[in-house]
Structures are given as structure tokens and as C-alpha cells.
Design a protein around this motif. Structure first.
Motif, PDB file in Angstrom:
ATOM      1  N   TRP A 234      28.320  14.249  22.939  1.00  0.00           N
ATOM      2  CA  TRP A 234      27.232  13.062  23.792  1.00  0.00           C
ATOM      3  C   TRP A 234      27.207  12.124  22.597  1.00  0.00           C
ATOM      4  O   TRP A 234      26.761  11.436  23.532  1.00  0.00           O
ATOM      5  N   LEU A 237      29.848   8.620  24.364  1.00  0.00           N
ATOM      6  CA  LEU A 237      29.216   8.408  25.681  1.00  0.00           C
ATOM      7  C   LEU A 237      29.090   7.285  24.757  1.00  0.00           C
ATOM      8  O   LEU A 237      28.442   6.793  24.962  1.00  0.00           O
ATOM      9  N   GLU A 238      29.489   5.720  26.270  1.00  0.00           N
ATOM     10  CA  GLU A 238      28.493   4.424  26.018  1.00  0.00           C
ATOM     11  C   GLU A 238      27.219   4.684  26.303  1.00  0.00           C
ATOM     12  O   GLU A 238      26.904   3.450  25.282  1.00  0.00           O
ATOM     13  N   HIS A 239      26.166   5.815  27.093  1.00  0.00           N
ATOM     14  CA  HIS A 239      25.268   5.443  27.466  1.00  0.00           C
ATOM     15  C   HIS A 239      25.058   7.180  26.758  1.00  0.00           C
ATOM     16  O   HIS A 239      23.950   8.016  26.674  1.00  0.00           O
ATOM     17  N   TYR A 243      20.368  11.208  27.631  1.00  0.00           N
ATOM     18  CA  TYR A 243      20.621  12.724  27.865  1.00  0.00           C
ATOM     19  C   TYR A 243      20.648  12.757  29.423  1.00  0.00           C
ATOM     20  O   TYR A 243      20.763  13.573  29.390  1.00  0.00           O
ATOM     21  N   ARG A 245      21.466  11.112  31.760  1.00  0.00           N
ATOM     22  CA  ARG A 245      22.533  10.651  33.040  1.00  0.00           C
ATOM     23  C   ARG A 245      23.392  11.621  33.855  1.00  0.00           C
ATOM     24  O   ARG A 245      23.763  12.260  32.398  1.00  0.00           O
ATOM     25  N   ASP A 247      26.058  10.802  35.284  1.00  0.00           N
ATOM     26  CA  ASP A 247      27.924  10.134  34.865  1.00  0.00           C
ATOM     27  C   ASP A 247      27.596   9.381  33.482  1.00  0.00           C
ATOM     28  O   ASP A 247      26.869   9.151  32.805  1.00  0.00           O
ATOM     29  N   TRP A 248      28.547   9.187  33.474  1.00  0.00           N
ATOM     30  CA  TRP A 248      28.916   8.734  31.982  1.00  0.00           C
ATOM     31  C   TRP A 248      30.678   8.246  31.867  1.00  0.00           C
ATOM     32  O   TRP A 248      31.626   8.868  32.698  1.00  0.00           O
ATOM     33  N   GLN A 249      30.707   7.567  30.766  1.00  0.00           N
ATOM     34  CA  GLN A 249      32.094   7.281  30.364  1.00  0.00           C
ATOM     35  C   GLN A 249      32.391   7.149  28.774  1.00  0.00           C
ATOM     36  O   GLN A 249      31.265   6.998  28.064  1.00  0.00           O
TER      37      GLN A 249
END
Length: 377
Positions: A234, A237-239, A243, A245, A247-249
């Protein structure tokens, strides 16, 4: 100027010359941990946002210590070995690639590269015993060399290398420079931009006067996305705070290497320790360490039967002086010194002494007196 006895109230009679291994904490680091523990007992994580501000200050202090372009270029890691592993198992190696290291490296900066053998990566070890170690290292970098990984200061001999020269040479050859800075960061100024480092890493528990279990990893911004990630969670992550969201990167910053919850306890201590080094100033820290090492060197040179195994040129060393004593087994001498409260280490060809800026000259004289008495039998 800092009063050493205020920040480092070491036990009476203790001669602590082992900062190249594990350093004592300054008082302010212990106080920061005590306050953090008391806050946890009484308030839990009520003030977690304030804790994050301490972590933010720690990143900024590490950025300044390394002269990284921004704090986004530094990650907080468990240790040097973890950071080296991020590099070793993140790069896209090809069969026949080479990594150049020295033949004096601490195992952390050897084993991680040898572990790449199943991928067809060859490790080339270079002897540093000649008059031009930088030339030897760069001379070993051929067309198949992808990376030169070197300790800025060798752990056993204390040999300090010319990083700007290595950086310029690597750049000319298209080779990435990876620096294990654990024996320099906190003892000598280090500028990752001037050295053109691709990567640099160090633990906090030596010259930075912090706890074990927390270190720093500098990754040049253009290389971050070139390192394949193997740890996910967790926090990286960029965001990270969103919690819900789906989609993630990975974070665009070096936080992408921090997969899970931070070592907040360690951050409290290391941030406080680095505040001390900043208060004194790294140039002053380096000058005081050099004075202490010179005092040890001159005292040892006055003793018959002593052989020094560290460079005598101040430009070639940081805080390490290693010696042996004729007629003495190194392990026996180490044990006898420890019995006399001279805290040092057995490394390489002899006994390694490593004072810090706050080490009182009287402590060094006491250590030399103990050694002289042991020599006389």
C-alpha cells in the motif's frame, strides 16, 4: 560547539572507537525515542500526522546529506543490503553482462552481485593495492560492463576512493556507478550529483549515529522506472492514502521502493541524530575525525612493532585506521583491548579503530596507553 559529554554520556573509562561498526546514539536520539514511546503509551497514534512530519524532515536531512536534487530521490530502507538488492534484481541484465567491484568489499557489496550468476552476469573483482585504484577500477570496465559497484570507503583498510573521478570515468564508458556509502556518509561530505552516482546507499547505525534497521537509498530520477520492482504494498503507490482506489501505479518518487508501513521508531531516532550532524556541520565533522585519526596514527607510529594497514594520506581515508602489532594474534589483541574497555573491531589485516567527531582526545590517549601497556606485556 556541541559539548560531547552532554550528547554522548558514555560509561566512565569506556574508549569507544568502533563507529565503523555500530555507533552509540546521541542523547537527543534516545530522548526522541523515549518521547515517542511515552506518546504511544498514552495517546497511541492520535498524532500520526505529526509523526509524518518527522519522517518528512528525515528525508530532507538525508537529501541534504547526499546533496540529492530533491527528497523524492531518496527512499527509506531497512539497510544497505536491501538497497543493493533493489539495484541488483531491478536492472534488466543480459547474458554476458559484467559488474565490476573491488577485492576488498564488505560481503553486502559482493554477494548481491554474485547472486546474479544464474542470469549470466559475471563479477569482476579488481585489486585496489596499487597506486591508482580508480584507474584500476575504470580499466576493468570493458564493453560488457553494465555497472561499477564500489564502497566509497573500504571497511577494513579505510581506503577512500575519488568518487568524482569514478563518476566521470563511468559516464564516459556508459557504465552505471553504484556507491555503498556506509563508511562515508556522516563522516565525510558526499555529493551524489558531483559524483554522478546512479545509486547510493548507506545504513544509519554507523557514522550517522542512528539505530540499526533504517538506511537510505538514493536512486537517480531517470533510473527509477528502469528498476523492476519485486516488493509491492500500500505504501509504495502513487496514491497511497486512497484505500478505495482500484487502479494503481507505483509512486513516481523513490517511495516506490518502500512497500509497506514505515519504521517510524527508527525515523524518530535517525532524524534526531542527523540534526546533530547538521548542527555541527559535515565539514567540521570531517575535520575533527581527521584530527582524531591523526592522533591515533602518530601515537601508533611511536610504538615499536606496530604496522599500519590504512592509508596515511588524509585524502585517502575517512574515519578508519587499521593496525596490527608484531607478536600478537589479532583476535587475542582484540579481546584484550575489549577487556580494557577499548571498543574496536577486528577487520582485514588487523585491529580497526574508528573515532567520531565527538571522541575526546583524552579517550584516544587512554586507548594508546592501554595498547602500549599490552605491547610491553
Amino acid at each position: 560547539m556541541i559539548n560531547p559529554s552532554d550528547e554522548f554520556p558514555l560509561a566512565p573509562g569506556l574508549c569507544y572507537l568502533n563507529h565503523a561498526a555500530v555507533a552509540p546514539w546521541p542523547r537527543r536520539a534516545a530522548e526522541a525515542v523515549r518521547r515517542f514511546a511515552e506518546e504511544n503509551i498514552s495517546l497511541g497514534a492520535r498524532d500520526y500526522p505529526a509523526w509524518l512530519q518527522v519522517e518528512k524532515r528525515l528525508r530532507e536531512r538525508l537529501q541534504r546529506l547526499l546533496n540529492a536534487p530533491t527528497s523524492a530521490d531518496v527512499a527509506l530502507v531497512k539497510n544497505t543490503s536491501e538497497a543493493l538488492s533493489f539495484v541488483a534484481f531491478g536492472l534488466d541484465w543480459r547474458e554476458g553482462d559484467q559488474v565490476v567491484i573491488s577485492d576488498e568489499e564488505f560481503p553486502s557489496n559482493r554477494i548481491v552481485w554474485e547472486a546474479l550468476k544464474p542470469r549470466g552476469v559475471e563479477v569482476v573483482q579488481v585489486n585496489l593495492g596499487g597506486s591508482d585504484p580508480e584507474g584500476a577500477l575504470l580499466g576493468a570496465c570493458g564493453p560488457r560492463t553494465r555497472l561499477l559497484s564500489i564502497s566509497s570507503v573500504q571497511f577494513a583498510s579505510g581506503l577512500r576512493l575519488d568518487l568524482p573521478r569514478l563518476g566521470a570515468g563511468c559516464r564516459a564508458k556508459g557504465v552505471l556507478l553504484c556507491v555503498d556509502a556506509i563508511q562515508q556518509l556522516g563522516a565525510q561530505p558526499l555529493d551524489v550529483q558531483a559524483c554522478d552516482c546512479a545509486f547510493a546507499m548507506a545504513d544509519g547505525h554507523k557514522w550517522m549515529l542512528g539505530p540499526e534497521g533504517l538506511g537510505v537509498f538514493y536512486c537517480r530520477s531517470d533510473l527509477r522506472e528502469q528498476l523492476t520492482l519485486h516488493e509491492y504494498g500500500w505504501h509504495m503507490l502513487e496514491h497511497a492514502g486512497d484505500y478505495d482506489r482500484s487502479d494503481w501505479q507505483p509512486a513516481r518518487s523513490a517511495r516506490r521502493f518502500e512497500c509497506g508501513s514505515p519504521n517510524m521508531l527508527g525515523a524518530m531516532a535517525l532524524e534526531a541524530s542527523l540534526s546533530l550532524l547538521e548542527e555541527v556541520g559535515l565539514p567540521q565533522v570531517a575535520a575533527l575525525i581527521e584530527e582524531r585519526v591523526l592522533q591515533l596514527q602518530e601515537g601508533l607510529q611511536r610504538m615499536a612493532g606496530v604496522q599500519l594497514h590504512s592509508p596515511l594520506n588524509p585524502a585517502r581515508r575517512a574515519g578508519i585506521l587499521t593496525f596490527s602489532l608484531e607478536g600478537w594474534d589479532n583476535q587475542v589483541l582484540f579481546s584484550r583491548l575489549r577487556e580494557q574497555q577499548v571498543i574496536c573491531a577486528q577487520r582485514g589485516k588487523g585491529i580497526r579503530l574508528s573515532p567520531h567527531f565527538y571522541t575526546e582526545p583524552a579517550v584516544i590517549e587512554q586507548s594508546l596507553t592501554v595498547l602500549a601497556q599490552l605491547r610491553q606485556g
